[in-house]
Design a protein around this motif. Sequence first.
Motif, PDB file in Angstrom:
ATOM      1  N   MET A   1      -4.816  -2.583  -9.858  1.00 17.77           N
ATOM      2  CA  MET A   1      -3.588  -3.055  -9.241  1.00 17.77           C
ATOM      3  C   MET A   1      -2.533  -1.941  -9.234  1.00 17.77           C
ATOM      4  O   MET A   1      -1.882  -1.749  -8.221  1.00 17.77           O
ATOM      5  N   LYS A   2      -2.370  -1.256 -10.359  1.00 18.43           N
ATOM      6  CA  LYS A   2      -1.350  -0.199 -10.399  1.00 18.43           C
ATOM      7  C   LYS A   2      -1.641   0.887  -9.370  1.00 18.43           C
ATOM      8  O   LYS A   2      -0.730   1.426  -8.764  1.00 18.43           O
ATOM      9  N   GLY A   3      -2.928   1.188  -9.174  1.00 13.89           N
ATOM     10  CA  GLY A   3      -3.293   2.188  -8.180  1.00 13.89           C
ATOM     11  C   GLY A   3      -2.892   1.765  -6.780  1.00 13.89           C
ATOM     12  O   GLY A   3      -2.442   2.584  -5.975  1.00 13.89           O
ATOM     13  N   PHE A   4      -3.040   0.483  -6.482  1.00 10.38           N
ATOM     14  CA  PHE A   4      -2.649  -0.037  -5.165  1.00 10.38           C
ATOM     15  C   PHE A   4      -1.136   0.064  -4.982  1.00 10.38           C
ATOM     16  O   PHE A   4      -0.656   0.476  -3.930  1.00 10.38           O
TER      17      PHE A   4
ATOM     18  N   LEU B   1       0.991   2.256  -2.183  1.00  8.41           N
ATOM     19  CA  LEU B   1       2.046   1.733  -1.311  1.00  8.41           C
ATOM     20  C   LEU B   1       3.327   2.554  -1.444  1.00  8.41           C
ATOM     21  O   LEU B   1       3.966   2.886  -0.435  1.00  8.41           O
ATOM     22  N   HIS B   2       3.696   2.894  -2.670  1.00  7.89           N
ATOM     23  CA  HIS B   2       4.904   3.699  -2.883  1.00  7.89           C
ATOM     24  C   HIS B   2       4.777   5.071  -2.226  1.00  7.89           C
ATOM     25  O   HIS B   2       5.723   5.552  -1.589  1.00  7.89           O
ATOM     26  N   LYS B   3       3.627   5.693  -2.361  1.00  2.55           N
ATOM     27  CA  LYS B   3       3.410   7.008  -1.736  1.00  2.55           C
ATOM     28  C   LYS B   3       3.484   6.928  -0.223  1.00  2.55           C
ATOM     29  O   LYS B   3       3.864   7.888   0.434  1.00  2.55           O
ATOM     30  N   ALA B   4       3.132   5.770   0.333  1.00  2.00           N
ATOM     31  CA  ALA B   4       3.192   5.576   1.786  1.00  2.00           C
ATOM     32  C   ALA B   4       4.595   5.184   2.256  1.00  2.00           C
ATOM     33  O   ALA B   4       4.822   4.970   3.433  1.00  2.00           O
ATOM     34  N   GLY B   5       5.538   5.068   1.306  1.00  3.62           N
ATOM     35  CA  GLY B   5       6.913   4.757   1.667  1.00  3.62           C
ATOM     36  C   GLY B   5       7.278   3.286   1.602  1.00  3.62           C
ATOM     37  O   GLY B   5       8.345   2.892   2.055  1.00  3.62           O
ATOM     38  N   TRP B   6       6.398   2.471   1.047  1.00  2.00           N
ATOM     39  CA  TRP B   6       6.657   1.038   0.943  1.00  2.00           C
ATOM     40  C   TRP B   6       7.242   0.729  -0.431  1.00  2.00           C
ATOM     41  O   TRP B   6       6.835   1.294  -1.435  1.00  2.00           O
ATOM     42  N   ASP B   7       8.169  -0.208  -0.458  1.00 10.29           N
ATOM     43  CA  ASP B   7       8.722  -0.707  -1.713  1.00 10.29           C
ATOM     44  C   ASP B   7       7.924  -1.951  -2.082  1.00 10.29           C
ATOM     45  O   ASP B   7       7.947  -2.936  -1.347  1.00 10.29           O
ATOM     46  N   ALA B   8       7.202  -1.903  -3.182  1.00 11.72           N
ATOM     47  CA  ALA B   8       6.360  -3.024  -3.582  1.00 11.72           C
ATOM     48  C   ALA B   8       6.933  -3.680  -4.837  1.00 11.72           C
ATOM     49  O   ALA B   8       7.264  -3.006  -5.801  1.00 11.72           O
ATOM     50  N   TYR B   9       7.038  -4.993  -4.789  1.00  9.13           N
ATOM     51  CA  TYR B   9       7.480  -5.758  -5.952  1.00  9.13           C
ATOM     52  C   TYR B   9       6.264  -6.426  -6.582  1.00  9.13           C
ATOM     53  O   TYR B   9       5.474  -7.072  -5.889  1.00  9.13           O
TER      54      TYR B   9
ATOM     55  N   MET C   1       2.803 -10.103   0.598  1.00  7.03           N
ATOM     56  CA  MET C   1       1.371  -9.996   0.393  1.00  7.03           C
ATOM     57  C   MET C   1       1.055 -10.542  -0.988  1.00  7.03           C
ATOM     58  O   MET C   1       1.718 -10.185  -1.968  1.00  7.03           O
ATOM     59  N   PHE C   2       0.085 -11.428  -1.044  1.00  6.54           N
ATOM     60  CA  PHE C   2      -0.356 -11.971  -2.319  1.00  6.54           C
ATOM     61  C   PHE C   2      -1.753 -11.451  -2.587  1.00  6.54           C
ATOM     62  O   PHE C   2      -2.656 -11.673  -1.777  1.00  6.54           O
ATOM     63  N   LEU C   3      -1.929 -10.749  -3.694  1.00  2.89           N
ATOM     64  CA  LEU C   3      -3.255 -10.268  -4.057  1.00  2.89           C
ATOM     65  C   LEU C   3      -3.860 -11.246  -5.045  1.00  2.89           C
ATOM     66  O   LEU C   3      -3.319 -11.457  -6.134  1.00  2.89           O
ATOM     67  N   ALA C   4      -4.936 -11.846  -4.672  1.00  2.00           N
ATOM     68  CA  ALA C   4      -5.575 -12.863  -5.494  1.00  2.00           C
ATOM     69  C   ALA C   4      -6.551 -12.211  -6.471  1.00  2.00           C
ATOM     70  O   ALA C   4      -7.669 -11.872  -6.105  1.00  2.00           O
ATOM     71  N   THR C   5      -6.086 -12.018  -7.687  1.00  2.00           N
ATOM     72  CA  THR C   5      -6.947 -11.519  -8.748  1.00  2.00           C
ATOM     73  C   THR C   5      -7.373 -12.709  -9.607  1.00  2.00           C
ATOM     74  O   THR C   5      -6.833 -13.810  -9.470  1.00  2.00           O
ATOM     75  N   GLN C   6      -8.309 -12.496 -10.512  1.00  2.00           N
ATOM     76  CA  GLN C   6      -8.708 -13.583 -11.412  1.00  2.00           C
ATOM     77  C   GLN C   6      -7.505 -14.076 -12.203  1.00  2.00           C
ATOM     78  O   GLN C   6      -7.314 -15.276 -12.378  1.00  2.00           O
ATOM     79  N   ASN C   7      -6.671 -13.157 -12.687  1.00  2.00           N
ATOM     80  CA  ASN C   7      -5.495 -13.557 -13.463  1.00  2.00           C
ATOM     81  C   ASN C   7      -4.479 -14.307 -12.612  1.00  2.00           C
ATOM     82  O   ASN C   7      -3.909 -15.297 -13.052  1.00  2.00           O
TER      83      ASN C   7
END
Length: 61
Positions: free
Chosen positions: A1-4, A8-16, A47-53
């Motif tokens: 998840m942190k890598g994703f 996004l940050h490197k591509a210029g997106w602000d991710a919460y 965007m919602f990333l559906a992980t097991q957690n």
Amino acid sequence: MKGFVEMLHKAGWDAYVDWMDYEMPARPNRRTAENIQKRIRESTFFMFLATQNSMASRCYP
């Protein structure tokens, strides 16, 4: 998840990411849900990333 998020940050997106938010309560409660809803309303994209957690997580009022 942190890598994703880094990608996004490197591509210029602000991710919460809720679990990276130091203002979130230690245990999920009504404020947790309100904070997430506020962030979604303020966002241009959602965007919602559906992980097991994330799928096992529940917010109780």
